[in-house]
Scaffold this motif. Sequence first.
Motif, short mmCIF file in Angstrom:
data_model
loop_
_atom_site.label_atom_id
_atom_site.label_comp_id
_atom_site.label_asym_id
_atom_site.label_seq_id
_atom_site.Cartn_x
_atom_site.Cartn_y
_atom_site.Cartn_z
N TRP A 216 0.83 -1.21 0.00
CA TRP A 216 0.00 0.00 0.00
C TRP A 216 0.86 1.26 0.00
CZ3 TRP A 216 -4.29 -0.50 -2.06
CH2 TRP A 216 -5.10 -1.62 -1.84
N HIS A 217 2.03 1.18 0.61
CA HIS A 217 2.95 2.33 0.52
C HIS A 217 3.36 2.55 -0.94
CE1 HIS A 217 6.21 5.10 1.37
NE2 HIS A 217 7.00 4.34 0.63
N ASP A 222 4.70 7.68 -6.00
CA ASP A 222 4.88 8.06 -7.41
C ASP A 222 5.50 6.94 -8.24
OD1 ASP A 222 3.87 10.57 -6.84
OD2 ASP A 222 5.84 11.46 -6.49
N THR A 223 6.09 5.95 -7.56
CA THR A 223 6.75 4.86 -8.30
C THR A 223 5.80 3.73 -8.66
OG1 THR A 223 7.42 3.82 -6.22
CG2 THR A 223 8.98 5.36 -7.24
N TRP A 224 4.53 3.85 -8.29
CA TRP A 224 3.58 2.76 -8.59
C TRP A 224 3.37 2.60 -10.09
CZ3 TRP A 224 -2.22 3.36 -9.19
CH2 TRP A 224 -2.81 2.12 -9.44
N ARG A 225 3.03 3.68 -10.76
CA ARG A 225 2.84 3.71 -12.22
C ARG A 225 1.83 2.66 -12.71
NH1 ARG A 225 8.37 3.96 -11.56
NH2 ARG A 225 8.67 1.88 -12.45
N ASN A 226 0.75 2.53 -11.96
CA ASN A 226 -0.36 1.65 -12.37
C ASN A 226 0.05 0.20 -12.57
OD1 ASN A 226 -2.46 3.63 -12.43
ND2 ASN A 226 -1.55 4.43 -14.32
N PRO A 229 1.32 -6.30 -8.75
CA PRO A 229 2.49 -6.96 -8.13
C PRO A 229 3.31 -7.79 -9.12
CG PRO A 229 0.61 -7.08 -6.67
CD PRO A 229 0.10 -6.49 -7.95
N ASN A 230 2.65 -8.40 -10.10
CA ASN A 230 3.38 -9.22 -11.07
C ASN A 230 4.31 -8.40 -11.97
OD1 ASN A 230 2.20 -11.59 -10.22
ND2 ASN A 230 0.47 -11.41 -11.63
N GLN A 231 4.10 -7.09 -11.99
CA GLN A 231 4.91 -6.23 -12.86
C GLN A 231 6.05 -5.54 -12.11
OE1 GLN A 231 1.41 -3.99 -14.10
NE2 GLN A 231 1.64 -4.78 -16.20
N LEU A 232 6.21 -5.84 -10.84
CA LEU A 232 7.30 -5.23 -10.09
C LEU A 232 8.63 -5.85 -10.48
CD1 LEU A 232 5.74 -5.04 -6.50
CD2 LEU A 232 5.64 -3.34 -8.35
#
Length: 242
Positions: A216-217, A222-226, A229-232
């Motif tokens: 959730w953090h 700003d680093t989430w970019r939509n 978890p599979n795309q981290l």
Amino acid sequence: MFLTDPALRRIAADTNDVLPEHLWRHDTATPDPLGDLARILHKTARDFTDSTTSLDAALARAGVLTETARQGLAARADLHIASYHQTLTDALVARERHTVLGAALVTCYHAWRNHRPIADGDERYLLLRRCDPSRGVATLRRSDPHTWLVVPDAEAAGAFDIPYPDRVVGEVTETDHGWTPTAYIARPHQAPLTTVYPLPACGDLASACRSLLRWWHLRHSDTWRNRTPNQLDPTELAHLTS
């Protein structure tokens, strides 16, 4: 915030046990050795709480003294401080008493706890970082025999920088491969869930709970970019499950 009581906070820091209250109070009227232990623990806990207040006040006075000394040194390149010796002595004495009472508190707690098992039931409390109350507490509420809903307290929400204190942030499920966290924000009045994020399995319960808060953090950064978890990337995944 969960661990606001100094005695409970010290016990958590030394033993990793998180108690919602002074549970030993319920044994203080018992006329047997368990009651004796509970009464000693109860008195020690009260003394420790008083000592915490006294030490905090002594350190505050020492802090004022230090700031006054720094200002005088800057102004005159010299020190002229009244009663500094007594102030520092008081702080050292308060610290020594607090150290002794802290050790006594933990010893008394262990003695009482050895004779008073505490069942988890359908609700339990977990430090998000072992023996570190500053990272906050998660309340776990059983939803089925292997799954717990995770609710961070205000201190945990602040430590992990998420906007969800005292709200369900997901669930953790025990499997043959460890603990699997699933992140979601529970909505009031049994409303349907919004997006659900399955997260990688973790080796233990605490790391699975931390994984929810770390997700959730990231989700609100700003680093989430939509991303899901599979795309981290591997570094982000390693941090998520550590």
